[in-house]
Design an enzyme around this catalytic site. Structure first.
Site, PDB file in Angstrom:
ATOM      1  N   HIS A 268       0.876  -1.179   0.000  1.00  0.00           N
ATOM      2  CA  HIS A 268       0.000   0.000   0.000  1.00  0.00           C
ATOM      3  C   HIS A 268       0.916   1.233   0.000  1.00  0.00           C
ATOM      4  CE1 HIS A 268      -3.420   2.473   0.629  1.00  0.00           C
ATOM      5  NE2 HIS A 268      -3.799   2.110   1.837  1.00  0.00           N
ATOM      6  N   HIS A 307      -2.213  -2.145  -9.932  1.00  0.00           N
ATOM      7  CA  HIS A 307      -3.159  -1.559  -8.988  1.00  0.00           C
ATOM      8  C   HIS A 307      -4.412  -2.401  -8.983  1.00  0.00           C
ATOM      9  CE1 HIS A 307      -5.536   1.414  -6.867  1.00  0.00           C
ATOM     10  NE2 HIS A 307      -4.385   1.961  -6.523  1.00  0.00           N
ATOM     11  N   ASP A 363       2.820   5.558  -6.777  1.00  0.00           N
ATOM     12  CA  ASP A 363       4.073   5.450  -6.030  1.00  0.00           C
ATOM     13  C   ASP A 363       5.297   5.375  -6.917  1.00  0.00           C
ATOM     14  OD1 ASP A 363       2.950   5.447  -3.485  1.00  0.00           O
ATOM     15  OD2 ASP A 363       2.346   3.363  -3.695  1.00  0.00           O
TER      16      ASP A 363
END
Ligand code: CMC
Length: 428
Positions: A268, A307, A363
């Site tokens: 995460h 994702h 990210d």
């Protein structure tokens, strides 16, 4: 027969049931009537990771993962990143509308004047080992705030709720910066009320001997945009944790601490930290193909790729990729950018990643910017959490106000032993 129904035949009994479909969903409780006998508990759904279960109704954030769309309260994240500030976005998430000038001024004043933390919290931070991970410090100190504001237990009291929301948004950057300062043995730099929200955070992070810290406007704006991009993402792991803890009517400090703990995991919010470690490990553009081959062979995952919701380029990654160039104008180019660009290119041309629709996520590029701005990798999840706090709070509030909601308490499919007798220890 209504068209908005699902007809199910239970082949164990031959009985047929008509289940209503509302908003594209079948209520899981409607399955309970499907039984083989009177003492049968009834059918349940099995959904590890809640991959296909809507756990709430929410009016906050809309994502179309196939199309790569992200909207907060209807506004495309691209427009918010360009035309709004983080505090405007926080208001939007919490209240449903963008603030007027007067509302924003009042909100900014409120947040700015709650950035200080009780001196005892500093002592608490001081108690951590010199090399404590700042995310561990953050998770603990956010929970500790609960003991300073016992009125926060009144989760049904709208005024008390508003006060904790302001405190959490205002104090989060202070705790985040202090966690960092402690981990490098630096004195705590006090909040400066004359600075903007992101400017003050940079002040608390970096001020040393200068009487007044002046944030670079490009970096101040970049910080704000990064916070906006992280502000909400509907029912992700940490937000679901916030809602779950909130469902027991625990106060928002301990709920936010739990959400931050969920965010900490490498799958995460901890992924941006892992991306940097991965790029460092690759070390050189020439080693990218070999690294991708190892990921394909299942040795590890490419961090910052894939994702649960997006089966397209993450719209946040696109904005961050562009933002990186503005930041590098000021800080100088991060050498890891070339490795990241090559990795993206190789992966996006590879059948393995194409067929699984694995694209860069938020990210992938955020860490490269953070590093160029001087943040150590251990601060990356902390920055993510700082951005996400208004989202967590908006969902917590929505959950508390939702009459359909109840304490979260899932079912299980028991796979353990049937009843057996305890044998005395001498006979085991
Ligand atoms: N590298 C290589 N293969 C991958 C990756 C990856 N990063 N992500 C998924 N796959 C493969 C996976 O092995 C599986 O292959 P197969 O069908 O052959 O078994 C397939 O793609 C589907 O994977 P999954 O685990 O079923 O997908 P998921 O939706 O459960 O996982 C994810 C989503 C984000 C956990 C995963 O893509 C992942 O581990 N990514 C790396 C960690 C990461 O970057 N996390 C940040 C997420 S964005 C920030 C946030 O919102 O928290």
């Amino acid at each position: 027969m209504s068209a908005e129904t699902l007809t199910v035949t239970d082949n164990r009994t031959g009985r047929t049931y008509e289940l209503p479909i509302v908003d594209g969903a079948v209520e899981a409780m409607a399955l309970r009537q499907i039984r083989t006998s009177d003492d049968d508990f009834g059918l349940v759904t099995y959904d590890p990771g809640l991959k296909n279960t809507a756990s709430c109704r929410s009016a906050i954030t809309y994502i179309d993962g196939e199309a790569g769309i992200l909207r907060y309260r209807g506004y495309p994240v691209e427009q918010l990143a360009e035309r709004a500030s983080f505090l405007e976005v926080a208001w939007l998430l919490l209240k449903g509308e963008l603030p007027t000038r007067a509302e924003l001024d009042g909100w900014t004043h409120e947040i700015t004047h709650h950035t200080f933390i009780h001196e005892n919290v500093k002592k608490f931070i001081d108690g951590f080992r010199y090399d404590a991970h700042p995310m561990g410090i953050l998770v603990s100190t956010v929970a500790a705030l609960s003991t300073f504001y016992p009125e926060s237990k009144g989760v049904r009291d709208a005024d008390a709720r508003e006060a904790q929301i302001v405190r959490l948004i205002a104090k989060f950057p202070t705790l985040a910066a202090y966690a960092y300062r402690h981990s490098v043995g630096m004195f705590f730099a006090r909040p400066d009320n004359s600075l903007s929200f992101p400017g003050n955070f940079l002040n608390m992070m970096w001020r040393t001997t200068e009487p007044r810290y002046e944030p670079h406007p490009v970096l101040e704006r970049a910080m704000d945009v990064l916070l906006i991009l992280h502000a909400d993402h509907e029912q992700n792991c940490s937000t679901t944790t916030m809602r779950t803890i909130g469902s027991s009517q625990a106060d928002p400090y301990v709920a936010a601490s739990g959400a931050a703990a969920a965010l900490y995991g490498p799958l995460h919010g901890g992924a941006n930290e892992q991306v940097l470690r991965m790029l460092d490990e690759i070390g050189d553009v020439s080693r990218v193909p070999d690294y991708v081959a190892r990921a394909k062979a299942g040795e590890f995952r490419l961090m910052g790729f894939g994702h649960r919701v997006y089966r397209n380029y993450d719209p946040r990654a696109r904005i961050i990729r562009k933002l990186a160039y503005d930041v590098f104008e000021v800080t100088g180019r991060n050498r890891l950018l070339d490795i990241a660009l090559e990795l993206e290119k190789v992966a996006l041309e590879d059948e393995y990643f194409v067929s699984r629709k694995l694209y860069p996520n938020v990210d992938f590029y955020s860490g490269i910017i953070y590093q160029a701005m001087g943040f150590p990798v251990s601060m990356f999840p902390v920055l993510f959490a700082m951005g996400r706090i208004p989202g967590w709070l908006a969902h917590w509030q929505e959950n508390v106000d939702d009459a359909d909601q109840a304490i979260v308490r899932p079912r299980q499919l028991f796979t353990g032993p049937v009843e057996r007798d305890v044998v005395p220890i001498e006979a085991r």
